[in-house]
Design a protein around this motif. Sequence first.
Motif, mmCIF file in Angstrom:
data_model
loop_
_atom_site.group_PDB
_atom_site.id
_atom_site.type_symbol
_atom_site.label_atom_id
_atom_site.label_comp_id
_atom_site.label_asym_id
_atom_site.label_seq_id
_atom_site.Cartn_x
_atom_site.Cartn_y
_atom_site.Cartn_z
ATOM 1 N N GLU A 97 0.835 -1.205 0.000
ATOM 2 C CA GLU A 97 0.000 0.000 0.000
ATOM 3 C C GLU A 97 0.870 1.255 0.000
ATOM 4 O OE1 GLU A 97 -3.376 2.105 2.878
ATOM 5 O OE2 GLU A 97 -2.918 -0.035 3.095
ATOM 6 N N LYS A 98 1.936 1.216 0.791
ATOM 7 C CA LYS A 98 2.874 2.343 0.830
ATOM 8 C C LYS A 98 3.503 2.586 -0.543
ATOM 9 C CE LYS A 98 3.960 3.964 5.144
ATOM 10 N NZ LYS A 98 4.215 5.392 5.483
ATOM 11 N N ILE A 99 3.904 1.512 -1.184
ATOM 12 C CA ILE A 99 4.518 1.641 -2.510
ATOM 13 C C ILE A 99 3.526 2.262 -3.485
ATOM 14 C CG2 ILE A 99 5.458 0.381 -4.488
ATOM 15 C CD1 ILE A 99 6.490 -1.725 -2.499
ATOM 16 N N ILE A 100 2.317 1.709 -3.510
ATOM 17 C CA ILE A 100 1.303 2.176 -4.459
ATOM 18 C C ILE A 100 0.965 3.652 -4.228
ATOM 19 C CG2 ILE A 100 -1.117 1.889 -5.140
ATOM 20 C CD1 ILE A 100 -0.675 -1.159 -4.560
ATOM 21 N N GLU A 101 0.938 4.063 -2.955
ATOM 22 C CA GLU A 101 0.614 5.455 -2.626
ATOM 23 C C GLU A 101 1.748 6.419 -2.958
ATOM 24 O OE1 GLU A 101 -0.324 5.446 1.502
ATOM 25 O OE2 GLU A 101 -2.382 4.722 1.213
ATOM 26 N N ASN A 102 2.987 5.913 -2.940
ATOM 27 C CA ASN A 102 4.136 6.821 -2.987
ATOM 28 C C ASN A 102 5.000 6.711 -4.233
ATOM 29 O OD1 ASN A 102 3.954 8.199 -0.339
ATOM 30 N ND2 ASN A 102 4.173 6.129 0.472
ATOM 31 N N THR A 103 4.523 6.013 -5.256
ATOM 32 C CA THR A 103 5.332 5.929 -6.474
ATOM 33 C C THR A 103 4.502 6.149 -7.721
ATOM 34 O OG1 THR A 103 7.013 4.614 -7.639
ATOM 35 C CG2 THR A 103 5.068 3.432 -6.872
#
Length: 227
Positions: A183-189
């Motif tokens: 989720e962090k990756i999807i939100e921040n890249t």
Amino acid sequence: MTLTIEPLHIQLQPFLLAKKNFYQLLHLLFSMPVNVDTLIGIKRDETFEELGEFHEGGKILDDYFKHLTVEQIKREQQEFQRLFIGPGPLGAPPWESYYRSREQLLFEEWTYQIRELYHRFGLQYCKENNEPDDHFLLELEFMIHLTDLCSQETKDDRIEKLLATQISFLEEHLLIWIPYFCEKIIENTSSQLYLGAAMLLEDFLSFDLESLVEVREGSILCLKNIH
């Protein structure tokens, strides 16, 4: 007519090989993209074209690799640093303890649980005590190691125990924190490489758990029939 049933370890070889290959692919996707030849090699593979037919992450990766350039690879190297290494705040910290401790700290109890598991199977992180043992890529490597042990084992009861270990590792570790990591990756890249890889990772781990449970149930039935 006499029916010949193949031994369990022979029956499981195709499943274990496919599973290992996919874990290795995920590990490669999330490793530092410094090797242009490696990514070009993935580009030639038809894996994502096939996955793209029924999985959104696979579709994103298929499109990404079809249009891959050397310049893109250089941008991914920078994005890898920003997301997972630093300097500065990380877009997606890659350690289990970060997601499971209230204060988002490292070297928490989960790190030592993971370390104990590694030791139990004869493994030791080369940077133990200097860097956390619960790094995402190390946990994937551990699943690959367990899969290798399972494929090399010939005794049904030991195969069943190795399957059980993989199931518990997914249930008690990977599937607890990896969804938040993804989720962090999807939100921040905005990187199509890491966006597609994150989507694929989360869904594959759930699929692997379902498959392992089914295979283990079948192995238990085999043991009961033998005895």
